[in-house]
Motif scaffolding. Structure first.
Motif, PDB file in Angstrom:
ATOM      1  N   GLY A 183     -80.025  40.505  -5.067  1.00  0.00           N
ATOM      2  CA  GLY A 183     -79.903  39.888  -6.379  1.00  0.00           C
ATOM      3  C   GLY A 183     -78.471  39.494  -6.714  1.00  0.00           C
ATOM      4  N   GLU A 184     -77.575  39.676  -5.762  1.00  0.00           N
ATOM      5  CA  GLU A 184     -76.179  39.320  -5.995  1.00  0.00           C
ATOM      6  C   GLU A 184     -76.006  37.808  -6.128  1.00  0.00           C
ATOM      7  N   ASN A 185     -76.779  37.051  -5.348  1.00  0.00           N
ATOM      8  CA  ASN A 185     -76.765  35.584  -5.407  1.00  0.00           C
ATOM      9  C   ASN A 185     -78.189  35.072  -5.509  1.00  0.00           C
ATOM     10  N   GLN A 186     -78.315  33.852  -6.020  1.00  0.00           N
ATOM     11  CA  GLN A 186     -79.609  33.181  -6.112  1.00  0.00           C
ATOM     12  C   GLN A 186     -79.567  31.938  -5.225  1.00  0.00           C
ATOM     13  N   PRO A 187     -80.656  31.628  -4.542  1.00  0.00           N
ATOM     14  CA  PRO A 187     -80.662  30.415  -3.720  1.00  0.00           C
ATOM     15  C   PRO A 187     -80.697  29.170  -4.604  1.00  0.00           C
ATOM     16  N   ASP A 188     -80.176  28.070  -4.073  1.00  0.00           N
ATOM     17  CA  ASP A 188     -80.314  26.811  -4.789  1.00  0.00           C
ATOM     18  C   ASP A 188     -81.745  26.303  -4.606  1.00  0.00           C
ATOM     19  N   TYR A 189     -82.056  25.193  -5.254  1.00  0.00           N
ATOM     20  CA  TYR A 189     -83.422  24.681  -5.248  1.00  0.00           C
ATOM     21  C   TYR A 189     -83.920  24.384  -3.836  1.00  0.00           C
ATOM     22  N   LYS A 190     -83.088  23.739  -3.018  1.00  0.00           N
ATOM     23  CA  LYS A 190     -83.513  23.398  -1.652  1.00  0.00           C
ATOM     24  C   LYS A 190     -83.803  24.656  -0.840  1.00  0.00           C
TER      25      LYS A 190
END
Length: 127
Positions: free
Chosen positions: A38-45
């Motif tokens: 949960g440290e980072n979130q993926p971008d839409y792609k």
């Protein structure tokens, strides 16, 4: 359930390591690991790639419920069949459909817990 927890669950069900998934997605393991923590979130792609990889929708990954489902009756047969398929069981011929049509959500959750316990017991026995 949050995105990162759902992502980790999908990976565990696929019986893959973070490294294996990262390689298949063309990203660093540390990048993938940060999605799971949960440290980072993926971008839409990347979200689309993850959904395609796990063969789920982006809504499934994000834990979003389609409000349309609130208007439709609960489908216990679909829920059980989906769950049994997730466990890797292809044939559910042992179900008598007429006996399972009128189950409510709590009944299905109880069945899921039982299946998980049986599957866990079988895995433990095979080791």
């Amino acid at each position: 359930m949050s995105f990162n927890v759902r992502l980790k669950e999908y990976r565990k069900r696929a019986k893959l390591t973070q490294e294996e998934i990262a390689k298949k997605l063309g990203i660093k393991r540390s990048t993938y690991a940060k999605y799971e923590t949960g440290e980072n979130q993926p971008d839409y792609k990347m979200l689309e790639k993850l959904a395609d990889f796990f063969e789920v929708t982006t809504d499934d990954l994000l834990g979003r419920d389609n409000k349309k489902h609130d208007k439709e009756p609960y489908n216990s047969l679909k829920e059980i069949n989906d769950f049994v398929r997730e466990l890797g069981i292809d044939s559910v011929g042992f179900f008598n459909i007429d006996d399972w049509k009128n189950l409510d959500k709590e009944d299905v959750e109880e069945i899921k817990k039982h299946f998980e316990w049986v599957a866990h017991k079988a895995k433990t026995r095979k080791k």
